[in-house]
Design a protein around this motif. Sequence first.
Motif, PDB file in Angstrom:
ATOM      1  N   GLU A 311      39.695  27.639  38.694  1.00  0.00           N
ATOM      2  CA  GLU A 311      40.542  28.413  39.673  1.00  0.00           C
ATOM      3  C   GLU A 311      40.759  29.778  39.843  1.00  0.00           C
ATOM      4  O   GLU A 311      40.918  30.087  40.933  1.00  0.00           O
ATOM      5  CB  GLU A 311      41.968  27.746  39.129  1.00  0.00           C
ATOM      6  N   TRP A 312      40.330  30.639  39.073  1.00  0.00           N
ATOM      7  CA  TRP A 312      40.311  31.982  39.264  1.00  0.00           C
ATOM      8  C   TRP A 312      39.066  32.682  39.283  1.00  0.00           C
ATOM      9  O   TRP A 312      37.946  32.277  38.721  1.00  0.00           O
ATOM     10  CB  TRP A 312      40.994  32.591  37.893  1.00  0.00           C
ATOM     11  N   LEU A 313      38.920  33.462  40.078  1.00  0.00           N
ATOM     12  CA  LEU A 313      37.722  34.302  40.532  1.00  0.00           C
ATOM     13  C   LEU A 313      38.014  35.874  40.095  1.00  0.00           C
ATOM     14  O   LEU A 313      38.983  36.355  40.397  1.00  0.00           O
ATOM     15  CB  LEU A 313      37.157  34.346  41.616  1.00  0.00           C
ATOM     16  N   ALA A 314      37.182  36.288  39.189  1.00  0.00           N
ATOM     17  CA  ALA A 314      37.262  37.864  38.802  1.00  0.00           C
ATOM     18  C   ALA A 314      36.138  38.557  39.387  1.00  0.00           C
ATOM     19  O   ALA A 314      35.000  38.223  39.273  1.00  0.00           O
ATOM     20  CB  ALA A 314      37.263  38.100  37.321  1.00  0.00           C
ATOM     21  N   PHE A 315      36.725  39.638  40.093  1.00  0.00           N
ATOM     22  CA  PHE A 315      35.693  40.655  40.689  1.00  0.00           C
ATOM     23  C   PHE A 315      35.637  41.787  40.205  1.00  0.00           C
ATOM     24  O   PHE A 315      36.853  42.460  39.723  1.00  0.00           O
ATOM     25  CB  PHE A 315      35.960  40.779  42.115  1.00  0.00           C
ATOM     26  N   GLY A 316      34.600  42.776  40.087  1.00  0.00           N
ATOM     27  CA  GLY A 316      34.617  44.064  39.533  1.00  0.00           C
ATOM     28  C   GLY A 316      33.977  45.076  40.534  1.00  0.00           C
ATOM     29  O   GLY A 316      32.651  44.343  40.872  1.00  0.00           O
ATOM     30  N   ALA A 317      34.580  46.059  40.925  1.00  0.00           N
ATOM     31  CA  ALA A 317      33.848  47.184  41.730  1.00  0.00           C
ATOM     32  C   ALA A 317      33.793  48.147  41.017  1.00  0.00           C
ATOM     33  O   ALA A 317      35.060  48.940  40.950  1.00  0.00           O
ATOM     34  CB  ALA A 317      34.418  47.167  43.076  1.00  0.00           C
ATOM     35  N   SER A 318      32.814  48.991  40.680  1.00  0.00           N
ATOM     36  CA  SER A 318      32.668  50.130  39.861  1.00  0.00           C
ATOM     37  C   SER A 318      32.750  51.438  40.567  1.00  0.00           C
ATOM     38  O   SER A 318      33.413  52.167  39.935  1.00  0.00           O
ATOM     39  CB  SER A 318      31.267  50.064  39.147  1.00  0.00           C
ATOM     40  N   LYS A 319      32.567  51.362  41.823  1.00  0.00           N
ATOM     41  CA  LYS A 319      32.717  52.971  42.464  1.00  0.00           C
ATOM     42  C   LYS A 319      33.873  53.145  42.727  1.00  0.00           C
ATOM     43  O   LYS A 319      34.235  54.282  42.561  1.00  0.00           O
ATOM     44  CB  LYS A 319      31.870  52.695  43.906  1.00  0.00           C
ATOM     45  N   LEU A 320      35.013  52.283  42.813  1.00  0.00           N
ATOM     46  CA  LEU A 320      36.493  52.442  43.127  1.00  0.00           C
ATOM     47  C   LEU A 320      37.368  52.171  41.808  1.00  0.00           C
ATOM     48  O   LEU A 320      38.381  52.254  41.700  1.00  0.00           O
ATOM     49  CB  LEU A 320      36.793  51.974  44.316  1.00  0.00           C
ATOM     50  N   GLY A 321      36.488  51.767  40.957  1.00  0.00           N
ATOM     51  CA  GLY A 321      37.247  51.276  39.535  1.00  0.00           C
ATOM     52  C   GLY A 321      38.173  50.082  39.870  1.00  0.00           C
ATOM     53  O   GLY A 321      39.390  50.227  39.093  1.00  0.00           O
ATOM     54  N   GLN A 322      37.764  49.216  40.410  1.00  0.00           N
ATOM     55  CA  GLN A 322      38.873  48.153  40.953  1.00  0.00           C
ATOM     56  C   GLN A 322      38.561  46.782  40.015  1.00  0.00           C
ATOM     57  O   GLN A 322      37.245  46.609  39.725  1.00  0.00           O
ATOM     58  CB  GLN A 322      38.572  47.738  42.312  1.00  0.00           C
ATOM     59  N   LEU A 323      39.558  46.008  39.664  1.00  0.00           N
ATOM     60  CA  LEU A 323      39.556  44.919  39.086  1.00  0.00           C
ATOM     61  C   LEU A 323      40.452  43.893  39.438  1.00  0.00           C
ATOM     62  O   LEU A 323      41.758  44.177  39.778  1.00  0.00           O
ATOM     63  CB  LEU A 323      39.666  45.019  37.401  1.00  0.00           C
ATOM     64  N   LEU A 324      39.854  42.788  40.288  1.00  0.00           N
ATOM     65  CA  LEU A 324      40.916  41.699  41.012  1.00  0.00           C
ATOM     66  C   LEU A 324      40.534  40.375  40.250  1.00  0.00           C
ATOM     67  O   LEU A 324      39.375  40.022  39.957  1.00  0.00           O
ATOM     68  CB  LEU A 324      40.400  41.773  42.275  1.00  0.00           C
ATOM     69  N   VAL A 325      41.557  39.713  39.894  1.00  0.00           N
ATOM     70  CA  VAL A 325      41.552  38.234  39.960  1.00  0.00           C
ATOM     71  C   VAL A 325      42.350  37.483  40.965  1.00  0.00           C
ATOM     72  O   VAL A 325      43.266  37.460  41.121  1.00  0.00           O
ATOM     73  CB  VAL A 325      42.091  37.965  38.377  1.00  0.00           C
ATOM     74  N   TRP A 326      41.691  36.518  41.651  1.00  0.00           N
ATOM     75  CA  TRP A 326      41.814  35.952  42.714  1.00  0.00           C
ATOM     76  C   TRP A 326      42.036  34.447  42.522  1.00  0.00           C
ATOM     77  O   TRP A 326      41.161  33.725  41.840  1.00  0.00           O
ATOM     78  CB  TRP A 326      40.774  35.929  43.694  1.00  0.00           C
ATOM     79  N   TRP A 328      41.789  30.890  44.462  1.00  0.00           N
ATOM     80  CA  TRP A 328      41.235  30.616  45.756  1.00  0.00           C
ATOM     81  C   TRP A 328      41.876  29.622  46.417  1.00  0.00           C
ATOM     82  O   TRP A 328      42.106  29.493  47.480  1.00  0.00           O
ATOM     83  CB  TRP A 328      39.621  30.615  45.478  1.00  0.00           C
ATOM     84  N   GLN A 329      42.642  28.540  45.497  1.00  0.00           N
ATOM     85  CA  GLN A 329      43.290  27.830  46.194  1.00  0.00           C
ATOM     86  C   GLN A 329      44.532  28.026  46.915  1.00  0.00           C
ATOM     87  O   GLN A 329      44.864  27.622  47.815  1.00  0.00           O
ATOM     88  CB  GLN A 329      43.464  26.437  45.079  1.00  0.00           C
ATOM     89  N   SER A 330      45.481  28.923  46.055  1.00  0.00           N
ATOM     90  CA  SER A 330      46.748  29.433  46.711  1.00  0.00           C
ATOM     91  C   SER A 330      46.500  30.607  47.416  1.00  0.00           C
ATOM     92  O   SER A 330      47.259  31.335  48.120  1.00  0.00           O
ATOM     93  CB  SER A 330      47.687  29.403  45.586  1.00  0.00           C
ATOM     94  N   GLU A 331      45.181  31.196  47.447  1.00  0.00           N
ATOM     95  CA  GLU A 331      44.833  32.269  47.919  1.00  0.00           C
ATOM     96  C   GLU A 331      45.663  33.612  47.808  1.00  0.00           C
ATOM     97  O   GLU A 331      46.493  34.232  48.544  1.00  0.00           O
ATOM     98  CB  GLU A 331      44.622  32.229  49.532  1.00  0.00           C
ATOM     99  N   SER A 332      45.720  33.882  46.462  1.00  0.00           N
ATOM    100  CA  SER A 332      46.638  34.985  45.965  1.00  0.00           C
ATOM    101  C   SER A 332      46.079  35.629  44.736  1.00  0.00           C
ATOM    102  O   SER A 332      45.258  35.113  44.278  1.00  0.00           O
ATOM    103  CB  SER A 332      48.285  34.355  45.638  1.00  0.00           C
ATOM    104  N   TYR A 333      46.743  36.701  44.593  1.00  0.00           N
ATOM    105  CA  TYR A 333      46.107  37.535  43.452  1.00  0.00           C
ATOM    106  C   TYR A 333      46.797  37.506  42.137  1.00  0.00           C
ATOM    107  O   TYR A 333      47.969  37.428  42.096  1.00  0.00           O
ATOM    108  CB  TYR A 333      46.289  39.198  43.517  1.00  0.00           C
ATOM    109  N   ILE A 334      46.146  37.221  41.175  1.00  0.00           N
ATOM    110  CA  ILE A 334      46.636  36.806  39.764  1.00  0.00           C
ATOM    111  C   ILE A 334      46.701  38.349  39.277  1.00  0.00           C
ATOM    112  O   ILE A 334      47.593  38.652  38.466  1.00  0.00           O
ATOM    113  CB  ILE A 334      45.897  35.903  38.935  1.00  0.00           C
TER     114      ILE A 334
END
Length: 901
Positions: A311-326, A328-334
């Motif tokens: 249900e949840w996807l976790a993304f990491g972007a190192s250049k901007l120091g971002q961490l996101l958990v998405w 996808w079914q409800s299309e909302s950020y956790i």
Amino acid sequence: MKTDFKFSNLLGTVYCQGNLLFSPDGTHLYSPVGNRVTVFNLVDNKSYTLPFAHRKNIARIGLTPKGNLLLSVDEDGQAILTNVPRRIALYRISFKSPVTALSFSPSGRHFVVALGRKLEVWHVPSTPDSNAEGELDFAPFVRHHTHTGHFDDVQHIEWSSDSRFFLSASKDLTTRVWSVDPEEGFEPTVLSGHRQAVVGAWFSKDQETIYTVSKDGAVFDWQYVGRPRAEDEMVDEDEDDMRWRIVNRHYFMQNNTSLRCAAYHPDSNLLVAGFSNGIFGLYEMPEFNMIHTLSISQNDIDFVTINKSGEWLAFGASKLGQLLVWEWQSESYILKQQGHFDSMNSLVYSPDGQRIITTADDGKIKVWDIESGFCIVTFTEHTSGVTACEFAKKGNVLFTASLDGSIRAWDLIRYRNFRTFTAPTRLSFTCMAVDPSGEVVAAGSLDSFDVHIWSVQTGQLLDRLAGHEGPVSALAFAPSGDVLISGSWDRTARLWSIFNRTQTSEPLQLQADVLDVAIRPDSQQLAVSTLDGQLTFWSVSEAEQVSGVDGRRDVSGGRKVTDRRTAANVSGNKSFGTIRYSADGSCLIAAGNSKYICLYSVTTMVLLKKFTVSVNLSLSGTQEFLNSKLLTEAGPEADIDDQDASDREGRMDKLLPGSKRGDPSARRQMPEVRVTGVDFSPAGTAFCAASTEGLLIYSLDTTLQFDPFDLNMEITPASTLAVLENEKDYLKALVMAFRLNEAGLIKRVFQAVPYTDIPLVVEQFPTVYVPRLLRFVAAQTEESPHIEFCLLWIKALVDKHGAWLTANRGKVDVELRIVARAIGRMRDEIRRLADENVYMVDYLVGQSASVDEEDGGAVKMLDGTGEVKLLGNGQGKKPALATVLGDEQVSEDEEEWVGLD
């Protein structure tokens, strides 16, 4: 004041590099932050940092299927195995070369590490939980065997669901299938056909299909089938031509971008791909149907992972120091978190001690919640670096100063900028101070030698204080509000009486440029830090120097990688750039451009404790001695540009034409370790430091079991309980419990005191224990459900010992702040509860007091037995029957009673 501060949490950095991991139940996310690992609890909305630290930045982490063991490996291949529930480092091992991939088998018996081109299979160490004897192994890490065959670094390892086989995807354009143990009829297989490096490879749920994804955006389906034949071709029964072949080819078709990372979820057949332009796509396999795409970053997405339920996807972007958990079914950020992508400049605790404000060169102001560890709001109105921040002593008003030439006032209840102050000419403000009443704000600049003063109410510039002959570097208002202190590079600090008619200025002559000033909470003493490493202490009323400390030897430490001399002979890090008094004024904390934070006693001028900010060798300035291994013929190794330029993205120059600074989001290869701001919490139980590593929080260990106070042989837990239960001498038992200072025992005695005896016990209570009792009662007010009981204790303490508390305000200021915070929090919770339930209460009252017109005003009520009874005057009618709800029907001549069962 206690000085045994321990590292408790790391804020301000959420992801640096490496891979992200979900816990087996999918509720926790593990993220490498520099040389530490932070755990994000996605259900309870909290985060904590594991206490161990590596000597280099972490490159890979792995978690066992049970979720009890975490293996983290740094850039040099040094690994630490951690017991996650107990947060204890169990073993350390060196793999002797950098690890490029790491994965545990689903059975939990083996794990595979990729050491460049080589693959090693290891047995998972047993733990006290799994060992029958409850003892640790003598040789915990045992290598099972080694695989070689790849011609370039392995980037990804994936296990089959039965833990018998695993896949390795490499930069040599191939994927290989390996078995853990020899299998009958199986030979290691090479899957080749991609035109660029293979990013990932996965088995399908039934293990009949293998999916491989390459950097150019190609997805291949592999199946174990025979050779395709023409219609008229004869089939030879003896020929065994079964092998893994490409059945389908799909392409992502993202314009001018490369694929950076991918993840596959076998149970739901979901494939997630992250691209170099910050877009990710979600696809359903094997048909390759696109579910949706979303842009979540302005830079590369470095890593993506999916939790067990899919249900949840976790993304990491190192250049901007971002961490996101998405989701996808409800299309909302956790979870959506981002740290500062430039160095932090200053920080301040909120007056209630629950939040920390940080400002940075990226022009952002972030508000961090200490309890959860998350950033709750970010202000982006400043257009340049924010250099200073300070709270008004009362209310939720924050002031910030910026290089864009503005001072802004923020309302932290509505989260908005309600006032902006500017000077007649364009100035870059570097320091600021706010009057304790919140009526006046002062700021200093490096461009002008004047101190500017504005009215907060009107926003008008009231005055410009002239007198300094150099840039103003530090400002502070005395807590009493009658004096403004300014420090300058002209080697003077000045005391301004800005509220007097004369506006006199008293200069204090120093030996070097002033870097920072701090005033003791009682407004009697001033501390000044200067460029020569000296801390000087001055009497505010007499304008005379009282004492001083030479801090050069204390603060100096750590060589920069480019230094040609030892740390003892480097001058750049031998001064304190930021100083602060503790809440009770007994200690001073100081830090600068080095890896040390120093805590001094104000009365004895002795260094009480030295805190090391970081041991991370990936930062410049953490090593003490010259390492000849890092010196090459071309100079220091860190000066050589060794970035990966093997592909087109690595060779592209992204700098703006004519810009000297370069891309503001690109961190240097080895940032220098330094502390730009420190501050004590209002309660005095913690302090925070803004460093290159992030926002470090150090707090007192409140779970200390045994810390006795004024103890003798006769006082034991048994004798204390005997006095409490047999003699019923509550005062004596409470004093004995406080002398033992054991939390469980104090709580038991405290709750055993009858509420009628509270005033008597408090009245005869020794004053030496009053601060301890006050702190304990405040803690109980926040924790226990006995609200009225705790309030009676607080009332009795204030009534009986009010005169002593007033006379010793400086000593018990911390305790009084804790009590005020506890009562304020209780009040807010009760008010919120009442506001939420006001309509429910109205409804229940309206229902229970409904008047039955036919019964002449008799009111029907529900008694304790579950029966409906008629109350009041029935006007000639007999009292009606009692009807048991649910058992009998109400007679026809009576209305049915409507209410809650």
